[in-house]
Design a protein around this motif. Structure first.
Motif, PDB file in Angstrom:
ATOM      1  N   LYS A  83     104.451   7.297  92.581  1.00 21.14           N
ATOM      2  CA  LYS A  83     103.567   6.710  93.596  1.00 21.14           C
ATOM      3  C   LYS A  83     102.121   6.912  93.166  1.00 21.14           C
ATOM      4  CE  LYS A  83     102.570   9.040  97.214  1.00 21.14           C
ATOM      5  NZ  LYS A  83     102.617   9.800  98.478  1.00 21.14           N
ATOM      6  N   TYR A 135      97.778   4.595  96.958  1.00 21.92           N
ATOM      7  CA  TYR A 135      98.806   3.774  97.610  1.00 21.92           C
ATOM      8  C   TYR A 135      98.325   3.209  98.936  1.00 21.92           C
ATOM      9  CZ  TYR A 135     103.064   2.261  99.895  1.00 21.92           C
ATOM     10  OH  TYR A 135     103.994   1.513 100.554  1.00 21.92           O
ATOM     11  N   MET A 144     104.713   7.843 103.053  1.00 23.26           N
ATOM     12  CA  MET A 144     104.021   7.736 101.771  1.00 23.26           C
ATOM     13  C   MET A 144     102.735   8.553 101.729  1.00 23.26           C
ATOM     14  SD  MET A 144     105.872   6.008  99.700  1.00 23.26           S
ATOM     15  CE  MET A 144     107.140   7.047 100.489  1.00 23.26           C
TER      16      MET A 144
END
Length: 328
Positions: A118, A122, A306
């Protein structure tokens, strides 16, 4: 009798900033007795352009597909050569759409876990709109481990695994997946946490033969704390019962700790993460359909998942756990 060694598929973008991701993947596979496959997709992107449109040379691929594949294979072979580990079993390059190639590989090669990196940015609008993370997590038939590329730790020999649990029936698969991962590790510590944000939702955990006592406590206008303590005891019993059922079915010797918190789930889970600094967080993937979301109101949204600074194992709704005991 020998059983199949579980396999982790690590998707690499080969952007030069994935050293930490690779080190985490290797440590994860070494601790959990799994094989590791490197996988890279050369994305087949053909933009639409009207006649007379101008593209700078930097936007046009200067190499053929064969040359791109050859360069990618050289990079992955160099990465494997520099690793002091025997867990990497293969490395492969495909050309096509990223999600399609990864999901097809998972299916055709009987992959047990998918691991992806990731990017740090992001949460920027452009990155979220162009990222394949959410689509992969929702469409994958196996759990997906999302590792921040900036994450510097490797998985220790006694990893702490945090699993927030709504204690709903449809969340049981997430718990089972967490125990399945822990079962591959001999010294894992599982922190099983339930956050109660509304006792009206948790009251369904009260056994039918005990509900009269709870109703009497509510009707008599007794101390709110007494009522909370009563319901809390039933919640803890539910957590214990889930643990016993899973241990019977998974035959695991995981070190276990039950944690009951009160407040807003996302906030409480974030605070707990800061306190215990888990090596892995296990969560369910937020359902794709609006209808299903109505029955999963206590799930932490994907964007918030996330935002977690630790590796996150996302378990899809349709996941059916395989029997992946340690290979003899």
């Amino acid at each position: 009798m020998n059983t199949k060694t579980p396999t982790v598929l690590l998707n690499l973008a080969l952007t030069g900033d994935e050293d930490r991701l690779i080190q985490y993947a290797v440590s994860f596979c070494e601790r959990s007795h799994m094989n590791l496959e490197f996988f890279h997709v050369i994305q087949d992107m053909v933009p639409y352009a009207s006649d007379g449109a101008y593209f700078p040379e930097t936007m046009i691929a200067s190499l053929s597909e064969e040359e791109l594949r050859s360069e990618a294979e050289k990079k992955m072979n160099a990465l494997i050569k520099n690793l002091d580990s025997e867990v990497v079993s293969s490395a492969d390059v495909h050309i096509g759409w990223l999600e399609h190639c990864i999901l097809r590989r998972v299916k055709e090669h009987d992959i047990d876990l998918l691991m992806v990196g990731k990017d740090k940015d992001y949460h920027s609008f452009f990155t979220r709109m162009t990222s394949s993370l959410k689509g992969l997590a929702q469409e994958s038939s196996v759990p997906v481990i999302v590792v921040p590329k900036s994450y510097e730790k490797q998985l220790p020999r006694d990893p702490k695994i945090l699993i927030p649990d709504s204690l709903s029936h449809n969340h049981k698969g997430v718990i089972s997946a967490a125990f399945g991962v822990c079962d591959q590790m001999s010294q894992a510590h599982l922190c099983h946490v339930h956050v109660s944000d509304d006792f009206s939702k948790d009251i369904e955990m009260v056994p039918p033969d005990k509900f009269e006592l709870v109703f009497e406590a509510i009707s008599s206008g007794g101390d709110d704390q007494d009522f909370k303590d009563m319901v809390s005891s039933y919640i803890r019993n539910q957590m214990k019962e889930r643990l016993e059922n899973l241990r019977n079915s998974e035959d695991t010797d995981t070190d276990y700790e039950a944690i009951l918190l009160f407040g807003e789930p996302n906030k409480e889970v974030q605070e707990l993460q800061k306190m215990i600094e888990p090596d892995l967080v296990v969560m369910g993937v937020q359902p794709k359909s609006l209808w299903t979301k109505l029955f999963h109101h206590n799930r932490i949204p994907f964007a918030e998942q996330m935002a977690i600074e630790f590796p996150v194992l996302l378990v899809p709704e349709k996941y059916n756990q395989k029997s992946t005991k340690k290979a003899a």
